[in-house]
Enzyme design. Sequence first.
Site, PDB file in Angstrom:
ATOM      1  CB  SER A  65      -0.426  -0.004   0.924  1.00  0.00           C
ATOM      2  OG  SER A  65      -1.931  -1.060   0.844  1.00  0.00           O
ATOM      3  CG  PHE A  66       4.679   3.563   2.276  1.00  0.00           C
ATOM      4  CD1 PHE A  66       4.382   4.429   2.961  1.00  0.00           C
ATOM      5  CD2 PHE A  66       6.281   3.909   0.709  1.00  0.00           C
ATOM      6  CE1 PHE A  66       5.252   5.380   2.680  1.00  0.00           C
ATOM      7  CE2 PHE A  66       6.663   4.649   1.412  1.00  0.00           C
ATOM      8  CZ  PHE A  66       6.230   5.924   2.400  1.00  0.00           C
ATOM      9  CB  VAL A  89      -5.536  -4.617   2.696  1.00  0.00           C
ATOM     10  CG1 VAL A  89      -6.321  -4.745   4.251  1.00  0.00           C
ATOM     11  CG2 VAL A  89      -6.844  -5.201   1.642  1.00  0.00           C
ATOM     12  CB  ILE A  91      -3.587  -5.786   8.736  1.00  0.00           C
ATOM     13  CG1 ILE A  91      -5.291  -6.253   7.949  1.00  0.00           C
ATOM     14  CG2 ILE A  91      -4.968  -6.060   9.963  1.00  0.00           C
ATOM     15  CD1 ILE A  91      -5.550  -7.472   7.186  1.00  0.00           C
ATOM     16  CD  GLU A  94       2.010  -9.128  17.553  1.00  0.00           C
ATOM     17  OE1 GLU A  94       3.147  -8.527  18.119  1.00  0.00           O
ATOM     18  OE2 GLU A  94       1.438 -10.090  17.999  1.00  0.00           O
ATOM     19  CB  THR A  95       4.192  -2.200  15.099  1.00  0.00           C
ATOM     20  OG1 THR A  95       3.664  -2.502  13.560  1.00  0.00           O
ATOM     21  CG2 THR A  95       4.958  -3.789  15.839  1.00  0.00           C
ATOM     22  CG  HIS A  97       2.534  -1.353  10.508  1.00  0.00           C
ATOM     23  ND1 HIS A  97       1.963  -2.560  11.197  1.00  0.00           N
ATOM     24  CD2 HIS A  97       2.323  -2.160   8.906  1.00  0.00           C
ATOM     25  CE1 HIS A  97       1.295  -3.168  10.610  1.00  0.00           C
ATOM     26  NE2 HIS A  97       1.282  -2.422   9.322  1.00  0.00           N
TER      27      HIS A  97
END
Length: 170
Positions: A65-66, A89, A91, A94-95, A97
């Site tokens: 996506s970036f 997408v 999602i 845990e970080t 980002h």
Amino acid sequence: MSSADKNLSVFNTADLPDIATKRFAILVAEWNSEVTEKLFEGAYQTLVQYGAKPENIERGNVPGSFELTLGSQWFAQREDIDAVIALGVVIQGETKHNDYINHSVSQGITNLSLKTNKPVIFGVLTPNTMQQAVDRAGGIHGNKGDEAAITAIKMLGLYSQITKGSVKRG
């Protein structure tokens, strides 16, 4: 009504413009391809359903996506492309980002639309879980790809009304 209770891909299709001569680029992030392919299918089918000719729809792939912003810019700079639809997408995970990527892509696509004076549509899902992504890519909440295609069509229609001086009053 919360989004948990409805299909989010219900939209007004009255007064859509004729797009038979319009050319579209659909850019698809390869990361989370099980979702992005469904977004692409929705966008492509919606464009064709509302009058785009298949030969006037081009597809480009980017790794994630970036990279949608730069890929979209390359398409938007072409004179023969009328609108770009960027699909991806990101999602939660845990970080943080996703916060950085989502902000960068949304800001980049906004700036690109303004810079090129063309609709560049943000069709990036930003769910907390993979299930939420699946639900929004042809699942119980509709297909964000459909919505992105309709948005592109409507923006082309608005531009046409503005440039022809035929914007509805009142």
